[in-house]
Design an enzyme around this catalytic site. Structure first.
Site, PDB file in Angstrom:
ATOM      1  N   GLY A  15       0.831  -1.206   0.000  1.00 36.59           N
ATOM      2  CA  GLY A  15       0.000   0.000   0.000  1.00 36.59           C
ATOM      3  C   GLY A  15       0.856   1.243   0.000  1.00 36.59           C
ATOM      4  N   CYS A  69      -4.365   0.063 -32.449  1.00 34.88           N
ATOM      5  CA  CYS A  69      -5.668   0.445 -32.976  1.00 34.88           C
ATOM      6  C   CYS A  69      -6.718   0.416 -31.871  1.00 34.88           C
ATOM      7  CB  CYS A  69      -6.036  -0.439 -34.154  1.00 34.88           C
ATOM      8  SG  CYS A  69      -4.949  -0.070 -35.546  1.00 34.88           S
ATOM      9  N   GLU A  70      -6.530   1.296 -30.950  1.00 36.32           N
ATOM     10  CA  GLU A  70      -7.411   1.575 -29.817  1.00 36.32           C
ATOM     11  C   GLU A  70      -7.081   3.019 -29.463  1.00 36.32           C
ATOM     12  OE1 GLU A  70      -9.457  -0.533 -28.107  1.00 36.32           O
ATOM     13  OE2 GLU A  70      -8.795  -2.428 -29.020  1.00 36.32           O
TER      14      GLU A  70
END
Ligand code: PLP
Length: 410
Positions: free
Chosen positions: A227, A337-338
């Protein structure tokens, strides 16, 4: 990374030279940063019997694991494959903690045969494990204290809807299973997954674990997971490690006195140890002016560093080819291709086609979450150590992409 005489360097090594030698896209890690962060943790907890387990899913290259072993860390793993890589890297079985989630008894039994420490995170497996092994193989139990030390539910694992750990409210049930199957519980664990914003909130979670720990008589260690938040931008916050060290150590040592035994305190940082050490260098393929912005299109994308798209993570970007250039505003995007945007409206020293950009804080969950999407090769990896750039993973090629595909009669 420092700038010296207009040249960007990592621990004395020129980044442009490294990119020229190994090509782009390229992941580069600085061993000095990893070691410095490790020592900072050890120092913060110097009044306790602390042990740092590197959570290797953050960056799994076997050479990074070997480096961790060398500087004194143990290992935290989440799959049997990570266990196997850890053993290959030279860790002794008992230096490896295996903390899987939703795996079956078959994989757990394999971990038993490899002799590693096992952390169980649901009652069903606890029962099956107890019935099969009884007191012959000590285990650790993952407790979910349901605390949220930070705000992001996408990365948090401690909230009430989380699939991780056994709820602290099921303690009675755990005790019943332990007693009736004669299990030997050598450790309790929690990993809330959230960024520690507020040390006191984290402390409250630890307190719940200390309370639970009173119910188990054979404990050797308590594992408080991770954390530890690192800075991704200049005004981002980070966990105050020294304050955490001081406060947790005090409470932990008091607990040990009450328990009547000096236990080991374990942490499992991934991001904290490696995030800052890593850089992703990419080449600018095209500058594309549209009606809304100037795009800098690079030879990388979500296939190499998915955190900006997956978690909305901010990764600082620097143009390392034009230290003197005047500032202009760019949107840095990948070649997949995004819509794989690394950063909107970034102020960079003027970017020209062929320049090399650096994505900072790319050491954790960068390469390890990369893929071959669009049948692109994953980057090479280089470790800077003792003033040298060492290739620790070669770039992929078409044979690698096709390696597991069968050329079947279709
Ligand atoms: C991922 C993970 C960690 C490391 O988390 P970071 O945020 O990278 O420090 C530690 N413990 C467990 C069980 C994990 O799954």
């Amino acid at each position: 990374m420092e700038i010296i005489n207009n040249e960007y360097q990592i621990s004395g090594v020129s980044v442009l030279e490294v990119c020229k030698e190994f090509g782009t896209p390229l992941y580069v890690y600085d061993a000095n940063v990893i070691e410095r962060n490790y020592n900072r943790l050890i120092n913060a907890f110097k009044t306790t019997n602390v042990e740092i387990h590197y959570a290797c899913k953050a960056l799994t290259n076997i050479n990074i694991l070997k480096l961790m072993k060398k500087i004194g860390a143990n290992l935290d793993t989440v799959s049997i494959q990570e266990v196997q890589i850890g053993l290959k890297a030279g860790f002794a079985p008992q230096e490896i903690m295996y903390t899987p989630n939703c795996v079956g008894m078959e994989e757990i039994s394999k971990a038993v045969s490899l002799g590693v420490k096992i952390n169980i995170d649901n009652i069903s497996i606890l029962e099956q494990f107890g019935n099969k092994y009884g007191d012959s193989y000590p285990i650790c139990i993952r407790i979910n204290p349901h605390i949220m030390a930070g705000g992001n539910t996408k990365i948090s694992t401690g909230h009430i809807d989380s699939k991780f750990g056994i709820s602290v409210y099921q303690l009675r049930h755990i005790e019943r299973v332990v007693k009736s199957t004669n299990l030997k519980v050598e450790g309790l664990h929690m990993h809330t997954g959230s960024d520690i914003l507020d040390v006191d909130v984290f402390l409250n979670g630890a307190e719940l674990l200390f309370d639970a720990a009173k119910h188990f008589k054979d404990l050797e260690f308590l594992d408080l997971g991770s954390g530890f938040k690192v800075k991704y931008s200049k005004d981002d916050y980070s966990t105050n490690i020294e304050e955490l060290g001081e406060k947790i150590s005090e409470r932990f040592n008091a607990f040990c006195t009450a328990y009547g035994k000096e236990l080991k305190l374990i942490f499992e940082p991934g991001k904290f140890l490696v995030s800052e050490s890593g850089f992703l260098f990419v080449n600018v393929n095209v500058i594309k002016q549209t009606m809304s912005t100037v795009f800098a299109g690079v030879d990388s994308g979500q296939n190499h560093l998915i955190r900006p798209m997956f978690y909305d993570a901010y990764h600082h970007i620097t143009n390392v080819s034009n230290a003197e250039g005047k500032n202009r505003i760019y949107t840095v995007v990948g070649y997949i291709c995004e819509t794989d945007t690394f950063g909107w409206d970034r102020k960079l020293n003027e970017v020209r086609e062929g320049d090399i950009l650096c994505l900072h804080n790319a050491g954790a969950y960068g390469f390890s979450m990369s893929s071959n999407y669009n049948s692109r090769y994953r980057p090479a990896e280089v470790l800077i150590k003792d003033g040298k750039a060492i290739l620790i993973r070669r770039r992929e090629n078409l044979e690698d992409i096709l390696a597991s595909q069968i050329d079947a009669e279709i």
